[in-house]
Motif scaffolding. Structure first.
Motif, PDB file in Angstrom:
ATOM      1  N   PHE A   1       0.826  -1.204   0.000  1.00  0.00           N
ATOM      2  CA  PHE A   1       0.000   0.000   0.000  1.00  0.00           C
ATOM      3  C   PHE A   1       0.863   1.258   0.000  1.00  0.00           C
ATOM      4  O   PHE A   1       0.532   2.266  -0.640  1.00  0.00           O
ATOM      5  CB  PHE A   1      -0.950   0.024   1.196  1.00  0.00           C
ATOM      6  CG  PHE A   1      -1.755   1.286   1.258  1.00  0.00           C
ATOM      7  CD1 PHE A   1      -2.723   1.554   0.291  1.00  0.00           C
ATOM      8  CD2 PHE A   1      -1.517   2.243   2.248  1.00  0.00           C
ATOM      9  CE1 PHE A   1      -3.456   2.737   0.327  1.00  0.00           C
ATOM     10  CE2 PHE A   1      -2.249   3.416   2.287  1.00  0.00           C
ATOM     11  CZ  PHE A   1      -3.210   3.672   1.321  1.00  0.00           C
ATOM     12  N   ALA A   2       1.972   1.236   0.720  1.00  0.00           N
ATOM     13  CA  ALA A   2       2.864   2.401   0.716  1.00  0.00           C
ATOM     14  C   ALA A   2       3.367   2.684  -0.695  1.00  0.00           C
ATOM     15  O   ALA A   2       3.466   3.852  -1.111  1.00  0.00           O
ATOM     16  CB  ALA A   2       4.029   2.171   1.670  1.00  0.00           C
ATOM     17  N   ARG A   3       3.660   1.618  -1.442  1.00  0.00           N
ATOM     18  CA  ARG A   3       4.123   1.811  -2.824  1.00  0.00           C
ATOM     19  C   ARG A   3       2.990   2.332  -3.705  1.00  0.00           C
ATOM     20  O   ARG A   3       3.205   3.133  -4.620  1.00  0.00           O
ATOM     21  CB  ARG A   3       4.696   0.507  -3.371  1.00  0.00           C
ATOM     22  CG  ARG A   3       5.921   0.021  -2.620  1.00  0.00           C
ATOM     23  CD  ARG A   3       6.733  -0.983  -3.418  1.00  0.00           C
ATOM     24  NE  ARG A   3       6.020  -2.222  -3.700  1.00  0.00           N
ATOM     25  CZ  ARG A   3       6.015  -3.281  -2.886  1.00  0.00           C
ATOM     26  NH1 ARG A   3       6.671  -3.229  -1.725  1.00  0.00           N
ATOM     27  NH2 ARG A   3       5.368  -4.379  -3.216  1.00  0.00           N
ATOM     28  N   LEU A   4       1.762   1.863  -3.448  1.00  0.00           N
ATOM     29  CA  LEU A   4       0.626   2.382  -4.210  1.00  0.00           C
ATOM     30  C   LEU A   4       0.426   3.868  -3.928  1.00  0.00           C
ATOM     31  O   LEU A   4       0.187   4.663  -4.858  1.00  0.00           O
ATOM     32  CB  LEU A   4      -0.648   1.604  -3.851  1.00  0.00           C
ATOM     33  CG  LEU A   4      -1.951   2.124  -4.481  1.00  0.00           C
ATOM     34  CD1 LEU A   4      -1.892   2.046  -6.011  1.00  0.00           C
ATOM     35  CD2 LEU A   4      -3.161   1.344  -3.961  1.00  0.00           C
ATOM     36  N   ALA A   5       0.520   4.256  -2.670  1.00  0.00           N
ATOM     37  CA  ALA A   5       0.365   5.675  -2.323  1.00  0.00           C
ATOM     38  C   ALA A   5       1.406   6.520  -3.045  1.00  0.00           C
ATOM     39  O   ALA A   5       1.121   7.626  -3.536  1.00  0.00           O
ATOM     40  CB  ALA A   5       0.475   5.848  -0.812  1.00  0.00           C
ATOM     41  N   GLU A   6       2.625   5.982  -3.136  1.00  0.00           N
ATOM     42  CA  GLU A   6       3.680   6.697  -3.854  1.00  0.00           C
ATOM     43  C   GLU A   6       3.347   6.781  -5.341  1.00  0.00           C
ATOM     44  O   GLU A   6       3.534   7.837  -5.968  1.00  0.00           O
ATOM     45  CB  GLU A   6       5.011   5.986  -3.643  1.00  0.00           C
ATOM     46  CG  GLU A   6       6.196   6.683  -4.297  1.00  0.00           C
ATOM     47  CD  GLU A   6       7.498   5.952  -4.042  1.00  0.00           C
ATOM     48  OE1 GLU A   6       8.457   6.179  -4.793  1.00  0.00           O
ATOM     49  OE2 GLU A   6       7.556   5.147  -3.096  1.00  0.00           O
ATOM     50  N   ALA A   7       2.858   5.684  -5.918  1.00  0.00           N
ATOM     51  CA  ALA A   7       2.494   5.688  -7.337  1.00  0.00           C
ATOM     52  C   ALA A   7       1.389   6.696  -7.618  1.00  0.00           C
ATOM     53  O   ALA A   7       1.354   7.313  -8.693  1.00  0.00           O
ATOM     54  CB  ALA A   7       2.050   4.290  -7.762  1.00  0.00           C
ATOM     55  N   MET A   8       0.495   6.871  -6.666  1.00  0.00           N
ATOM     56  CA  MET A   8      -0.605   7.819  -6.824  1.00  0.00           C
ATOM     57  C   MET A   8      -0.160   9.265  -6.633  1.00  0.00           C
ATOM     58  O   MET A   8      -0.949  10.195  -6.850  1.00  0.00           O
ATOM     59  CB  MET A   8      -1.719   7.489  -5.822  1.00  0.00           C
ATOM     60  CG  MET A   8      -2.413   6.163  -6.053  1.00  0.00           C
ATOM     61  SD  MET A   8      -3.479   5.671  -4.660  1.00  0.00           S
ATOM     62  CE  MET A   8      -4.659   7.042  -4.616  1.00  0.00           C
ATOM     63  N   GLY A   9       1.102   9.453  -6.220  1.00  0.00           N
ATOM     64  CA  GLY A   9       1.562  10.808  -5.914  1.00  0.00           C
ATOM     65  C   GLY A   9       1.042  11.323  -4.594  1.00  0.00           C
ATOM     66  O   GLY A   9       1.043  12.529  -4.331  1.00  0.00           O
ATOM     67  N   GLN A  10       0.608  10.389  -3.716  1.00  0.00           N
ATOM     68  CA  GLN A  10       0.070  10.756  -2.408  1.00  0.00           C
ATOM     69  C   GLN A  10       0.732   9.897  -1.326  1.00  0.00           C
ATOM     70  O   GLN A  10       0.066   9.158  -0.603  1.00  0.00           O
ATOM     71  CB  GLN A  10      -1.443  10.573  -2.382  1.00  0.00           C
ATOM     72  CG  GLN A  10      -2.198  11.354  -3.450  1.00  0.00           C
ATOM     73  CD  GLN A  10      -3.700  11.080  -3.420  1.00  0.00           C
ATOM     74  OE1 GLN A  10      -4.363  11.295  -2.414  1.00  0.00           O
ATOM     75  NE2 GLN A  10      -4.228  10.611  -4.545  1.00  0.00           N
ATOM     76  N   PRO A  11       2.058   9.989  -1.190  1.00  0.00           N
ATOM     77  CA  PRO A  11       2.758   9.113  -0.241  1.00  0.00           C
ATOM     78  C   PRO A  11       2.290   9.281   1.197  1.00  0.00           C
ATOM     79  O   PRO A  11       2.452   8.370   2.026  1.00  0.00           O
ATOM     80  CB  PRO A  11       4.222   9.526  -0.415  1.00  0.00           C
ATOM     81  CG  PRO A  11       4.180  10.904  -0.995  1.00  0.00           C
ATOM     82  CD  PRO A  11       2.964  10.934  -1.861  1.00  0.00           C
ATOM     83  N   GLU A  12       1.705  10.418   1.509  1.00  0.00           N
ATOM     84  CA  GLU A  12       1.251  10.665   2.882  1.00  0.00           C
ATOM     85  C   GLU A  12       0.130   9.704   3.300  1.00  0.00           C
ATOM     86  O   GLU A  12      -0.116   9.506   4.508  1.00  0.00           O
ATOM     87  CB  GLU A  12       0.784  12.112   3.027  1.00  0.00           C
ATOM     88  CG  GLU A  12      -0.479  12.486   2.268  1.00  0.00           C
ATOM     89  CD  GLU A  12      -0.260  12.808   0.791  1.00  0.00           C
ATOM     90  OE1 GLU A  12      -1.234  13.174   0.107  1.00  0.00           O
ATOM     91  OE2 GLU A  12       0.904  12.697   0.324  1.00  0.00           O
ATOM     92  N   LEU A  13      -0.556   9.102   2.340  1.00  0.00           N
ATOM     93  CA  LEU A  13      -1.641   8.169   2.674  1.00  0.00           C
ATOM     94  C   LEU A  13      -1.128   6.989   3.481  1.00  0.00           C
ATOM     95  O   LEU A  13      -1.847   6.435   4.321  1.00  0.00           O
ATOM     96  CB  LEU A  13      -2.327   7.666   1.396  1.00  0.00           C
ATOM     97  CG  LEU A  13      -3.142   8.680   0.590  1.00  0.00           C
ATOM     98  CD1 LEU A  13      -3.690   8.030  -0.671  1.00  0.00           C
ATOM     99  CD2 LEU A  13      -4.282   9.240   1.436  1.00  0.00           C
ATOM    100  N   ALA A  14       0.117   6.584   3.215  1.00  0.00           N
ATOM    101  CA  ALA A  14       0.671   5.430   3.923  1.00  0.00           C
ATOM    102  C   ALA A  14       0.884   5.713   5.404  1.00  0.00           C
ATOM    103  O   ALA A  14       0.975   4.773   6.216  1.00  0.00           O
ATOM    104  CB  ALA A  14       1.982   5.000   3.278  1.00  0.00           C
ATOM    105  N   GLN A  15       0.971   6.978   5.794  1.00  0.00           N
ATOM    106  CA  GLN A  15       1.154   7.337   7.201  1.00  0.00           C
ATOM    107  C   GLN A  15      -0.131   7.825   7.854  1.00  0.00           C
ATOM    108  O   GLN A  15      -0.175   8.031   9.073  1.00  0.00           O
ATOM    109  CB  GLN A  15       2.224   8.448   7.307  1.00  0.00           C
ATOM    110  CG  GLN A  15       3.554   8.090   6.656  1.00  0.00           C
ATOM    111  CD  GLN A  15       4.160   6.819   7.210  1.00  0.00           C
ATOM    112  OE1 GLN A  15       4.096   6.567   8.421  1.00  0.00           O
ATOM    113  NE2 GLN A  15       4.730   5.988   6.337  1.00  0.00           N
TER     114      GLN A  15
END
Length: 398
Positions: A256-270
């Motif tokens: 999921f952290a990698r997906l958040a990064e792919a979406m350009g929203q890395p903050e979602l993982a935290q």
């Protein structure tokens, strides 16, 4: 394309008495692995499966009857029953999926067959099994799916129970029947003993129902229909792109952290709402909405490229047309072209799984006509003359 590869079960002879899907699919699996499969069909129209399938031409038969030879035999006639017993005496395995008690009425009771040939393996597939209070009821795959718990949980929450687009109950039962044959062969190799395998449709379905029963037994929790998701497993859903649906499964923390990064929203993982498996499950609908808002701005190719770059399990939702065009299917020969006896070349699924030393294969196309191998089987295998075969045909025995 047909193959000369013998397969792991080469030298094994199977007599298939079944009709439609469960018995014949078990025969298909054994045949794909190299067994010689002799299919007994009723004289005349043969197995009703010949007329099943979708589209103008019913070609499903070309898959389920591959690697088989066809003889006809009227099992309702005493002379036909005697002929079947003679054929079974030459076999290692008998496959049947009639209603319990049918073989017994036809003087083909398993205990009698085993008394005549103790090493024989008999696999019996039925709706409810060979014993129990429901055993004498008629049962098709859909009934087994309903009783085994599958149908109740398939579909949308506000709709009645749905079904899959295939006869999954039948094929599961056939698969477990095949597993039973392989286990029984191992036992026979050590002891010389045959046995009877009792595979019930509803039990085959029950076997793949994960935690459905213990979840109720321990927690009082009943799984309900949930549409395209599994409740609490997020994100794992089909999302909308500009040009079609796309499946993403990112329901582990790292993924999921990698997906958040792919979406350009890395903050979602935290974000506390999505940082853990349990939190994502509790906020599943909201999270799916965020992902769908992102995918809907992109094409499937663009999402696919992002998923590959970030090592996220994902992919298109394939139709048969997509499969035939896909390079991975082609590279692994997952779909092969088979020259049928009357319809020319037809592409179909290959034999699986892949074995490195004894690969399964399609060695012969499905028999086009019921009983087309009567003379070969009854003549060469049972020693009957051409005149005797002709007499039995004239009398409706074959």
């Amino acid at each position: 394309m047909t193959s000369s590869t013998p397969g792991a079960l080469a030298g094994l002879r199977v007599v298939e008495l079944g009709q439609l899907i469960a018995g014949p699919f078990c025969g298909q699996l054994l045949g794909d692995m190299g067994a010689e499969v002799i299919k007994i069909e009723p004289p005349g129209a043969g197995d009703p499966m010949r007329e099943w399938g979708q589209g103008a031409e019913k070609v499903q038969w070309e898959v389920i009857a591959r690697n088989k030879r066809s003889v006809t035999c009227n099992l309702r006639m005493p002379e036909g029953q005697q002929l079947a017993r003679r054929l079974i005496q030459t076999a290692d395995v008998v496959v049947e999926n009639f209603k319990p008690g049918t073989l017994e009425r036809w003087s083909l009771a398993p205990d009698e067959l085993l008394a005549a040939k103790p090493p024989l393996i008999i696999v019996r597939m039925s709706g409810y099994g060979q014993d129990g209070p429901y055993s004498d009821r008629a049962g098709f795959g859909g009934i087994g799916e309903a009783m085994g718990g599958w149908r109740y949980i398939v579909g949308d929450p506000d709709r009645p129970p749905a079904r899959m687009g295939i006869s999954i109950g039948d094929t599961l039962c056939a698969t477990y029947g095949t597993m039973g044959v392989l286990a029984a062969l191992h036992h026979r190799e050590k002891t010389g003993e045959g046995q009877v395998i009792d595979a019930a449709l509803y039990e085959a379905v029950l076997q793949v129902m994960e935690g459905l029963v213990p979840e109720y037994d321990y927690n009082g929790y009943i799984r309900e229909r949930s549409g395209s998701i599994l409740p609490g497993i997020a994100p794992s859903n089909v999302y909308s792109c500009k040009d079609g649906p796309f499946m993403i499964g990112a329901n582990k923390d790292g993924i999921f952290a990698r997906l958040a990064e792919a979406m350009g929203q890395p903050e979602l993982a935290q974000d506390p709402r999505y940082a853990t498996h349990l939190a994502r499950g509790q906020n599943q609908e909201e999270l799916d909405g965020l992902i769908n808002a992102w995918t809907s701005t992109l094409t499937m190719d663009e999402v696919d490229e992002a998923m590959i770059a970030h090592s996220i399990p994902a992919g298109r939702v394939y139709t048969a047309k997509d499969m035939l065009a896909d390079p991975h299917f082609q590279a692994r020969q997952a779909i092969v072209e088979v020259e049928t006896q009357t319809r020319g070349a037809i592409r179909m699924q290959n034999a699986f799984p892949k074995l490195s030393k004894t690969p399964s294969s399609i060695r012969r196309p499905a028999p086009a006509v019921p009983g087309q191998d009567n003379l070969e089987i009854y003549g060469s295998l049972l020693g009957m003359s051409g005149d005797e075969v002709a007499r039995l045909a004239a009398q409706g025995v074959i």
